[in-house]
Motif scaffolding. Structure first.
Motif, PDB file in Angstrom:
ATOM      1  N   PHE A 102       1.089  -1.161   0.281  1.00  0.00           N
ATOM      2  CA  PHE A 102      -0.472   0.110   0.575  1.00  0.00           C
ATOM      3  C   PHE A 102       0.791   1.254  -0.195  1.00  0.00           C
ATOM      4  CE2 PHE A 102      -2.288  -3.396   2.294  1.00  0.00           C
ATOM      5  CZ  PHE A 102      -3.151  -3.472   1.772  1.00  0.00           C
ATOM      6  N   SER A 103       0.500   2.613  -0.555  1.00  0.00           N
ATOM      7  CA  SER A 103       1.201   3.851  -0.981  1.00  0.00           C
ATOM      8  C   SER A 103       0.571   4.851  -0.057  1.00  0.00           C
ATOM      9  CB  SER A 103       1.667   4.055  -1.865  1.00  0.00           C
ATOM     10  OG  SER A 103       0.061   3.892  -3.027  1.00  0.00           O
ATOM     11  N   TYR A 104       1.146   5.611   0.193  1.00  0.00           N
ATOM     12  CA  TYR A 104       0.312   7.384   1.177  1.00  0.00           C
ATOM     13  C   TYR A 104       2.152   8.134   0.410  1.00  0.00           C
ATOM     14  CZ  TYR A 104      -1.385  11.352   3.366  1.00  0.00           C
ATOM     15  OH  TYR A 104      -1.437  12.214   3.776  1.00  0.00           O
ATOM     16  N   LYS A 105       1.401   9.091  -0.273  1.00  0.00           N
ATOM     17  CA  LYS A 105       2.609  10.106  -0.370  1.00  0.00           C
ATOM     18  C   LYS A 105       3.780   9.087  -1.385  1.00  0.00           C
ATOM     19  CE  LYS A 105       0.862  13.293   1.760  1.00  0.00           C
ATOM     20  NZ  LYS A 105       1.139  14.267   2.827  1.00  0.00           N
ATOM     21  N   ASN A 106       4.701   9.361  -0.143  1.00  0.00           N
ATOM     22  CA  ASN A 106       6.288   9.036  -0.475  1.00  0.00           C
ATOM     23  C   ASN A 106       6.516   7.427   0.216  1.00  0.00           C
ATOM     24  OD1 ASN A 106       6.695  10.309   1.617  1.00  0.00           O
ATOM     25  ND2 ASN A 106       8.489   9.883   1.662  1.00  0.00           N
ATOM     26  N   TRP A 107       5.195   7.169   0.782  1.00  0.00           N
ATOM     27  CA  TRP A 107       5.919   6.170   2.205  1.00  0.00           C
ATOM     28  C   TRP A 107       5.101   4.360   1.028  1.00  0.00           C
ATOM     29  CZ3 TRP A 107       7.517   6.497   6.549  1.00  0.00           C
ATOM     30  CH2 TRP A 107       8.126   7.271   6.827  1.00  0.00           C
ATOM     31  N   LEU A 108       5.675   3.774   1.280  1.00  0.00           N
ATOM     32  CA  LEU A 108       5.201   1.975   1.213  1.00  0.00           C
ATOM     33  C   LEU A 108       5.436   1.528   2.652  1.00  0.00           C
ATOM     34  CD1 LEU A 108       7.516   1.487  -2.011  1.00  0.00           C
ATOM     35  CD2 LEU A 108       4.703   1.188  -2.065  1.00  0.00           C
ATOM     36  N   PHE A 109       3.979   0.093   2.593  1.00  0.00           N
ATOM     37  CA  PHE A 109       4.207  -0.413   3.522  1.00  0.00           C
ATOM     38  C   PHE A 109       3.159  -1.652   3.053  1.00  0.00           C
ATOM     39  CE2 PHE A 109       0.489  -2.360   6.201  1.00  0.00           C
ATOM     40  CZ  PHE A 109       1.594  -2.288   7.413  1.00  0.00           C
ATOM     41  N   MET A 110       3.787  -2.834   3.888  1.00  0.00           N
ATOM     42  CA  MET A 110       3.075  -4.507   3.741  1.00  0.00           C
ATOM     43  C   MET A 110       3.537  -5.077   4.772  1.00  0.00           C
ATOM     44  SD  MET A 110       5.830  -5.488   0.818  1.00  0.00           S
ATOM     45  CE  MET A 110       7.967  -5.521   1.132  1.00  0.00           C
ATOM     46  N   HIS A 111       2.087  -5.827   4.711  1.00  0.00           N
ATOM     47  CA  HIS A 111       2.942  -6.597   6.209  1.00  0.00           C
ATOM     48  C   HIS A 111       2.245  -8.107   5.794  1.00  0.00           C
ATOM     49  CE1 HIS A 111      -0.961  -7.907   8.843  1.00  0.00           C
ATOM     50  NE2 HIS A 111      -0.192  -7.497   9.944  1.00  0.00           N
ATOM     51  N   ASN A 112       2.179  -9.393   6.979  1.00  0.00           N
ATOM     52  CA  ASN A 112       2.280 -10.447   6.733  1.00  0.00           C
ATOM     53  C   ASN A 112       1.606 -10.799   8.201  1.00  0.00           C
ATOM     54  OD1 ASN A 112       1.852 -12.816   6.914  1.00  0.00           O
ATOM     55  ND2 ASN A 112       3.813 -13.300   7.321  1.00  0.00           N
ATOM     56  N   GLY A 113       0.275 -11.541   8.627  1.00  0.00           N
ATOM     57  CA  GLY A 113      -0.260 -11.642   9.752  1.00  0.00           C
ATOM     58  C   GLY A 113      -1.381 -11.533   9.253  1.00  0.00           C
ATOM     59  N   GLN A 114      -2.507 -10.758  10.998  1.00  0.00           N
ATOM     60  CA  GLN A 114      -3.011 -10.186  10.761  1.00  0.00           C
ATOM     61  C   GLN A 114      -3.991 -10.262  12.634  1.00  0.00           C
ATOM     62  OE1 GLN A 114      -4.573 -15.051  10.297  1.00  0.00           O
ATOM     63  NE2 GLN A 114      -6.794 -13.981  11.300  1.00  0.00           N
ATOM     64  N   ILE A 115      -4.934  -9.270  12.280  1.00  0.00           N
ATOM     65  CA  ILE A 115      -5.445  -8.928  13.441  1.00  0.00           C
ATOM     66  C   ILE A 115      -6.633  -9.584  13.878  1.00  0.00           C
ATOM     67  CG2 ILE A 115      -7.050  -7.109  14.733  1.00  0.00           C
ATOM     68  CD1 ILE A 115      -5.905  -5.365  12.710  1.00  0.00           C
ATOM     69  N   GLY A 116      -6.369 -10.260  15.353  1.00  0.00           N
ATOM     70  CA  GLY A 116      -7.554 -11.478  15.704  1.00  0.00           C
ATOM     71  C   GLY A 116      -8.709 -10.745  15.136  1.00  0.00           C
ATOM     72  N   GLU A 117      -9.609 -12.245  15.147  1.00  0.00           N
ATOM     73  CA  GLU A 117     -11.013 -11.633  14.681  1.00  0.00           C
ATOM     74  C   GLU A 117     -12.033 -10.480  14.500  1.00  0.00           C
ATOM     75  OE1 GLU A 117     -13.216 -12.210  18.729  1.00  0.00           O
ATOM     76  OE2 GLU A 117     -11.803 -13.529  19.059  1.00  0.00           O
ATOM     77  N   TYR A 118     -10.625  -9.581  13.256  1.00  0.00           N
ATOM     78  CA  TYR A 118     -10.754  -8.452  12.377  1.00  0.00           C
ATOM     79  C   TYR A 118     -12.330  -8.075  12.441  1.00  0.00           C
ATOM     80  CZ  TYR A 118     -10.531  -4.690   8.559  1.00  0.00           C
ATOM     81  OH  TYR A 118     -10.597  -4.064   8.251  1.00  0.00           O
ATOM     82  N   ASP A 119     -13.465  -8.776  11.918  1.00  0.00           N
ATOM     83  CA  ASP A 119     -14.671  -8.339  11.529  1.00  0.00           C
ATOM     84  C   ASP A 119     -15.552  -7.960  12.450  1.00  0.00           C
ATOM     85  OD1 ASP A 119     -14.393  -9.837   8.578  1.00  0.00           O
ATOM     86  OD2 ASP A 119     -15.074 -11.154   8.805  1.00  0.00           O
ATOM     87  N   SER A 120     -14.862  -8.553  13.942  1.00  0.00           N
ATOM     88  CA  SER A 120     -15.239  -7.629  15.251  1.00  0.00           C
ATOM     89  C   SER A 120     -15.443  -6.765  15.646  1.00  0.00           C
ATOM     90  CB  SER A 120     -15.914  -8.983  16.260  1.00  0.00           C
ATOM     91  OG  SER A 120     -14.375  -8.870  16.472  1.00  0.00           O
ATOM     92  N   LEU A 121     -13.860  -6.320  14.744  1.00  0.00           N
ATOM     93  CA  LEU A 121     -13.037  -5.214  15.172  1.00  0.00           C
ATOM     94  C   LEU A 121     -13.569  -4.326  13.919  1.00  0.00           C
ATOM     95  CD1 LEU A 121      -9.663  -6.353  17.264  1.00  0.00           C
ATOM     96  CD2 LEU A 121     -11.664  -5.230  18.929  1.00  0.00           C
ATOM     97  N   ARG A 122     -13.506  -4.341  12.955  1.00  0.00           N
ATOM     98  CA  ARG A 122     -13.518  -3.578  11.862  1.00  0.00           C
ATOM     99  C   ARG A 122     -14.461  -2.162  12.096  1.00  0.00           C
ATOM    100  NH1 ARG A 122     -14.762  -4.600   5.757  1.00  0.00           N
ATOM    101  NH2 ARG A 122     -14.672  -2.767   4.433  1.00  0.00           N
ATOM    102  N   TRP A 123     -15.547  -1.762  12.522  1.00  0.00           N
ATOM    103  CA  TRP A 123     -16.404  -0.731  13.055  1.00  0.00           C
ATOM    104  C   TRP A 123     -15.411   0.191  13.753  1.00  0.00           C
ATOM    105  CZ3 TRP A 123     -18.624   1.608  16.637  1.00  0.00           C
ATOM    106  CH2 TRP A 123     -18.946   2.886  16.430  1.00  0.00           C
ATOM    107  N   GLN A 124     -14.599  -0.127  14.999  1.00  0.00           N
ATOM    108  CA  GLN A 124     -14.243   0.819  15.918  1.00  0.00           C
ATOM    109  C   GLN A 124     -13.585   1.149  15.253  1.00  0.00           C
ATOM    110  OE1 GLN A 124     -14.411  -1.205  19.204  1.00  0.00           O
ATOM    111  NE2 GLN A 124     -13.276   0.230  20.255  1.00  0.00           N
ATOM    112  N   LEU A 125     -12.371   0.088  14.403  1.00  0.00           N
ATOM    113  CA  LEU A 125     -10.837   0.645  13.988  1.00  0.00           C
ATOM    114  C   LEU A 125     -11.273   1.530  12.631  1.00  0.00           C
ATOM    115  CD1 LEU A 125      -8.836  -2.846  13.805  1.00  0.00           C
ATOM    116  CD2 LEU A 125      -8.942  -0.989  14.987  1.00  0.00           C
TER     117      LEU A 125
END
Length: 261
Positions: A102-125
């Motif tokens: 993923f990018s934003y201006k001059n930044w790049l980011f990538m990731h391996n892993g997950q937020i546990g039970e993400y679906d139940s946290l997605r709205w709040q995040l």
């Protein structure tokens, strides 16, 4: 789990690391050795820096090994700092907007892993993403949310603190909602000059992260690009690797050790 690699050093053709190594990233997409998931076929992506300030991006939903466009691009693109990622989805759809980096201006980011039970946290995040950043959200992954929260928490001025604050913020929300599933996070981020790689998990099953220093470059990756693994240093859990001038320094994330859910 996904597989990824990042390079900093003399300008090279991307194919030399993506295809030509014994255990290249494309080979890992078919046969990962350090992951719970052997095959990573849910899309891939490239991000690279050249003469322009903002990075170039290429995302595709095909498996990395089957896309002739990737092979052609990697043969012709040269860069002194680039990211590459092969994806194994943890639940979100296989489409280009969910592919890393993923990018934003001059930044790049990538990731391996997950937020546990993400679906139940997605709205709040999602509510924590400021309005000026929310329109930057292109996909539905937890990875992109983490990146946008880092930006909101001051990535552009103090990246180390922004990373730490964001991980702590997510852990606090998980704890408040009594989430027991682990938060696993191995990532790399760059401003186009330096890189920061992080290896963290709230349990004892942290995704792997390796560094290797060569004469004219450094590689950070989910797993070594050779089967022997000779010369590849495993970054300890709950640590951050700062990569600058083709060298790296590893420091712990002590504040997070007490926050694990």
């Amino acid at each position: 789990m996904c597989r990824w690699m990042a390079y900093q050093g003399d300008s090279i053709y991307l194919e030399s690391l993506l295809f030509e190594q014994e255990h290249s990233l494309v080979h890992q997409s078919l046969s990962a050795k350090k992951s719970e998931v052997t095959v990573n076929a849910d899309g891939f992506g490239l991000g690279w820096y050249d003469e322009r300030e903002e990075p170039g991006l290429y995302h595709e939903i095909l498996p990395a090994w089957s896309d002739c466009n990737l092979k052609s691009l990697a043969r012709h693109i040269r860069s002194g700092l680039f990211f590459a990622h092969v994806r194994a989805s943890t639940g979100t759809a296989t489409n280009r907007s969910n592919c890393h980096p993923f990018s934003y201006k001059n930044w790049l980011f990538m990731h391996n892993g997950q937020i546990g039970e993400y679906d139940s946290l997605r709205w709040q995040l999602d509510r924590l993403i400021p309005e000026y950043l929310y329109n930057e959200r292109r996909g539905a992954t937890d990875s992109e949310v983490i990146f946008l929260l880092m930006i909101a928490n001051g990535l552009e001025t103090n990246p180390e603190q922004a990373i730490t604050d964001t991980l702590a913020q997510i852990l606090d929300i998980m704890k408040s909602k009594n989430i027991k599933e682990a938060f696993r996070f191995t990532s790399v981020i760059s401003d186009g000059t330096d890189m920061i790689a992080v290896r963290f998990s709230s349990d004892e099953q942290c995704p792997s992260l390796y560094c290797k220093k060569f004469d004219d470059h450094i590689v950070v990756a989910s797993e070594p690009l050779e089967f022997s693994g000779n010369g590849w240093d495993l970054v300890p859990e709950s640590c951050m690797a700062r990569i600058k001038n083709r060298d790296y320094q590893i420091t712990p994330l002590p504040a997070l050790l007490k926050m694990a859910v």
